[in-house]
Design an enzyme around this catalytic site. Structure first.
Site, mmCIF file in Angstrom:
data_model
loop_
_atom_site.group_PDB
_atom_site.id
_atom_site.type_symbol
_atom_site.label_atom_id
_atom_site.label_comp_id
_atom_site.label_asym_id
_atom_site.label_seq_id
_atom_site.Cartn_x
_atom_site.Cartn_y
_atom_site.Cartn_z
ATOM 1 N N GLU A 79 0.816 -1.226 0.000
ATOM 2 C CA GLU A 79 0.000 0.000 0.000
ATOM 3 C C GLU A 79 0.849 1.276 0.000
ATOM 4 O OE1 GLU A 79 -0.584 -2.646 1.829
ATOM 5 O OE2 GLU A 79 -2.688 -3.222 1.625
ATOM 6 N N PHE A 141 -12.070 -7.371 13.325
ATOM 7 C CA PHE A 141 -10.937 -7.816 12.525
ATOM 8 C C PHE A 141 -10.549 -6.710 11.528
ATOM 9 C CE2 PHE A 141 -9.358 -10.028 8.632
ATOM 10 C CZ PHE A 141 -8.135 -10.421 9.175
ATOM 11 N N GLN A 142 -9.287 -6.396 11.476
ATOM 12 C CA GLN A 142 -8.731 -5.362 10.597
ATOM 13 C C GLN A 142 -9.355 -3.989 10.815
ATOM 14 O OE1 GLN A 142 -8.567 -7.046 6.573
ATOM 15 N NE2 GLN A 142 -6.518 -7.800 7.071
ATOM 16 N N LYS A 191 -17.564 -0.883 5.250
ATOM 17 C CA LYS A 191 -17.930 -1.887 4.257
ATOM 18 C C LYS A 191 -19.446 -1.959 4.023
ATOM 19 C CE LYS A 191 -17.250 -6.665 2.940
ATOM 20 N NZ LYS A 191 -16.489 -7.895 3.133
ATOM 21 N N MET A 509 24.211 8.782 3.372
ATOM 22 C CA MET A 509 24.006 10.053 4.068
ATOM 23 C C MET A 509 24.208 9.869 5.573
ATOM 24 S SD MET A 509 23.658 13.150 3.549
ATOM 25 C CE MET A 509 22.813 13.840 2.139
HETATM 26 C C1 LIG Z 1 12.104 5.462 5.748
HETATM 27 C C2 LIG Z 1 13.351 6.149 6.148
HETATM 28 N N1 LIG Z 1 14.137 5.583 7.104
HETATM 29 C C3 LIG Z 1 15.291 6.185 7.482
HETATM 30 C C4 LIG Z 1 15.679 7.360 6.910
HETATM 31 C C5 LIG Z 1 16.965 8.055 7.352
HETATM 32 N N2 LIG Z 1 17.935 8.122 6.245
HETATM 33 C C6 LIG Z 1 18.105 9.242 5.502
HETATM 34 S S1 LIG Z 1 19.216 9.053 4.296
HETATM 35 C C7 LIG Z 1 19.527 7.472 4.736
HETATM 36 C C8 LIG Z 1 20.523 6.633 3.977
HETATM 37 C C9 LIG Z 1 20.058 6.311 2.601
HETATM 38 O O1 LIG Z 1 20.908 5.347 2.050
HETATM 39 P P1 LIG Z 1 20.873 4.999 0.516
HETATM 40 O O2 LIG Z 1 19.491 4.823 0.064
HETATM 41 O O3 LIG Z 1 21.785 3.856 0.281
HETATM 42 O O4 LIG Z 1 21.396 6.313 -0.172
HETATM 43 P P2 LIG Z 1 22.799 7.069 -0.110
HETATM 44 O O5 LIG Z 1 22.713 8.051 0.992
HETATM 45 O O6 LIG Z 1 23.875 6.054 0.107
HETATM 46 O O7 LIG Z 1 22.896 7.730 -1.432
HETATM 47 C C10 LIG Z 1 18.760 7.109 5.844
HETATM 48 C C11 LIG Z 1 18.814 5.792 6.514
HETATM 49 C C12 LIG Z 1 14.809 7.918 5.941
HETATM 50 N N3 LIG Z 1 15.060 9.088 5.360
HETATM 51 N N4 LIG Z 1 13.679 7.279 5.553
#
Ligand SMILES: Cc1ncc(C[n+]2csc(CCOP(=O)(O)OP(=O)(O)O)c2C)c(N)n1
Length: 600
Positions: A79, A141-142, A191, A509
């Site tokens: 979803e 449920f749900q 529903k 990052m």
């Molecule tokens: C759902 C979610 N969980 C955690 C984060 C925190 N977060 C921001 S950037 C990042 C790393 C992203 O890694 P990647 O997709 O490999 O990209 P890169 O930075 O290496 O280009 C994280 C964990 C987020 N933004 N979204």
């Protein structure tokens, strides 16, 4: 039981009056089931694609969808994917995105997508199934409290309790989603009221009005005049335009005004493409990973015109530092609650940015005054000196693939004309910095919530809305795995997206912040046991490519984009420890930029 004879009856669009097919003879009003009404409403709204996933609470709705072919349903694999796809569809077209999910886990899975759309003001209607009215509150449920769970992240939400209210509620939902400052609206439908035992005469209102909701379109004439006077007096002017310009379809008006004034212009992450990036008056993106010249100009300007932007923390850095420099701020926004929310504004203008910018240009044309040419010349000289720092330079002779080089090649290969979606992380920032967006609605990313997992499903919505267009999803090996199941959806609907995976084997990052702020203690940011993305893509029925030499980057991209009808997963093995520069550390002032590792 529904014994309504469907084929010989039609509805005059929006009138609710029923006629037989070949005569104008009026027949008695025929009642429709709630499920039939929902589908009719979507048809009346001209909904082209409905992104969804079925479940018990929405089975009557799915049964009605089965009987028609006007609204095309796209079956996603999760979803969250449905909502991001509806979001991408909307961002690239300006139309309202529509999603359908079942009750309970269907809704909770959708919440990330809804919150993402909310943070970026995306017009969207999400229809959610609910347990039958008589079971609400009984831990059925749900069952989940959809209205309660989504309240903080929707523009508005409704729980429909009577079949007679479905049509007007859906009309209101579409109106609210797209008017004023747009946003997602949830319509929760139990529903039982979609079942054959609940019927009502179908009448789709032509319009709705909602008490105490009347978004202002035209800006106050006196304020607009004051704004122009301030702009004309400016010695060091700056235009700062955000996502509101893109959402408000005001790029043309912004470009015309900025060119007529001869001022520098910056865009936020959400506003990229709002002003053409290859135009000499564009000084790049501003903020945490903005250019040196954009951030310096933002800090040192004496008159700032903020358009459809909200001065968020990633844009102005530490507000105390930002206000060490005095400047007059003009702020145009459709949402009065956005104005002066984070900063003190001198000339607020509430209104539709498109209209207000057009008014400003008109007044400029009609008046006899022009901007201060001598002052502007000095200001541009200063900006060019800042530009000469060449803050986006990187090692082009590197033996490993530089992520920046991949984005530059992507821009070149696509002629700067592709739709680029992204996930969240370093790759997102490099895409924003190095792909020069000359048009609005081409850069599609989760700027506000920063949702990893957004890129691929958003690209599905974009590709469906723009068949034949080049659509690339720039991602990282961490982000792509958050909604990777949608590769299956892409196969089912033959979506020829190009996935540009900047694979640095790190949550890059996070690793960058740990290097800079946590003395290089890389706690849980190394990505071990990664799948072979090439084989994974092939397992889903797509084309996979692995590129590990700098000399192969452009050729691989060219080859991929030649495969017009295939999804290609390009796994670029990039320099593992490259960082995004410039960087303003959290809590620092906008001009306290780190320009490279030498500044650490
Ligand atoms: C759902 C979610 N969980 C955690 C984060 C925190 N977060 C921001 S950037 C990042 C790393 C992203 O890694 P990647 O997709 O490999 O990209 P890169 O930075 O290496 O280009 C994280 C964990 C987020 N933004 N979204």
């Amino acid at each position: 039981m529904n014994n309504f004879p469907r084929t010989p009856v039609r509805f005059a669009a929006g009138s609710g009056i029923q006629h037989t097919d070949n005569t104008n003879e009026k027949v008695e009003s025929v009642e429709l089931t709630g499920a039939e009404i929902v589908v009719r409403c979507l048809q009346e709204e001209g909904v082209e694609y409905l992104f969804g996933y079925p479940g018990g609470a929405v089975l009557y709705l799915y049964d009605e969808l089965f009987k028609q072919d006007k609204v095309k349903h796209i079956l996603v694999r999760h979803e969250q994917g449905a909502v991001h796809a509806a979001d991408g569809y909307s961002r690239s077209t300006q139309k309202t995105g529509v999603a359908l999910v079942t009750s309970g886990p269907g809704v909770t899975n959708a919440v990330t997508g809804i919150a993402t759309a909310y943070m970026d003001s995306i017009p969207m209607v999400v229809i959610t199934g609910q347990v039958p009215t008589f079971a609400i509150g009984e831990d059925a449920f749900q069952e989940c409290d959809t209205v309660g769970i989504t309240r903080p992240c929707v523009k508005h939400n409704f729980l429909v309790k009577d079949v007679k209210d479905i049509a007007v509620t859906i009309k209101k939902a579409f109106y609210l989603a797209a008017s004023g400052r747009p946003g997602p609206v949830v319509v929760d439908i139990p529903k039982d009221i979609t079942s054959p035992s609940h019927k009502a005469v179908f009448e789709y209102p032509k319009s709705v009005s909602i008490r105490s909701y009347d978004p202002v379109v035209k800006g106050h004439a006196g304020q607009t005049k004051k704004a122009l006077q301030a702009l004309l007096k400016a010695k060091r002017p700056m235009v700062y335009a955000g996502g509101g310009v893109v959402l408000g379809n005001a790029s043309e008006q912004l470009t015309a005004l900025v060119r007529a004034l001869g001022f520098p212009c910056t865009n936020t992450l959400m506003g990229l493409g709002g002003y053409p990036a290859t135009d000499p008056q564009f000084v790049g993106m501003l903020g945490m990973h903005g250019t040196y010249e954009a951030n310096m100009a933002m800090q040192h300007c004496d008159v700032l015109l903020a358009v459809g932007a909200r001065f968020d923390d990633r844009v102005i850095g530490n507000p105390k530092h930002f206000f060490q420099q005095p400047r007059t701020i003009i702020h145009i926004d459709i949402d009065p609650s956005s104005i002066a929310k984070r900063v003190k504004v001198d000339i607020p203008i509430v209104g539709d940015v498109r209209q207000v910018l057009a008014d400003l240009s008109e007044q400029l044309r009609a008046g006899r005054e022009a901007p201060d040419a001598a002052a502007l010349k000095d200001w541009w000289k200063q900006i060019d000196e800042w530009r000469a720092r060449d803050c986006l330079k990187y090692d082009r002779a590197s033996q490993s693939i530089k992520p920046q080089a991949v984005i530059e090649a992507l821009w070149k290969v696509t002629g700067g004309d592709a739709f680029i979606t992204s996930d969240v992380g370093q790759h997102q920032m490099w895409a924003a910095q190095y792909y020069k967006f000359d048009q609005p609605r081409r850069w599609i990313n989760s700027g506000g919530l920063g949702t990893m997992g957004f890129g691929l499903p958003a690209a599905m919505g974009v590709q469906l809305a723009n068949p034949g267009a080049d659509v690339a999803c720039v991602t990282g090996e961490g982000s792509i795995q958050m909604c990777i199941q949608e590769l299956s959806t892409c196969r089912q609907y033959r979506l020829p997206i190009k996935i540009v995976n900047l694979n640095n084997r790190y949550l890059g990052m996070v690793r960058q912040w740990q290097q800079i702020d946590y003395s290089s203690r890389y706690s849980e940011s190394y990505m071990d046991a990664l799948p072979d993305f090439m084989q994974l893509a092939e397992a889903y029925g797509h084309v996979g490519m692995r590129i590990d030499k700098p000399g192969d980057v452009e050729g691989a991209l060219r080859e991929a984009f030649k495969l017009k009808d295939r999804l290609v997963f390009l796994d670029f093995i990039t320099d593992q420890t490259e960082n995004v520069w410039p960087m303003v550390k959290a809590g620092k002032g906008l001009t306290e930029m780190l320009l490279g590792s030498e500044d650490l």
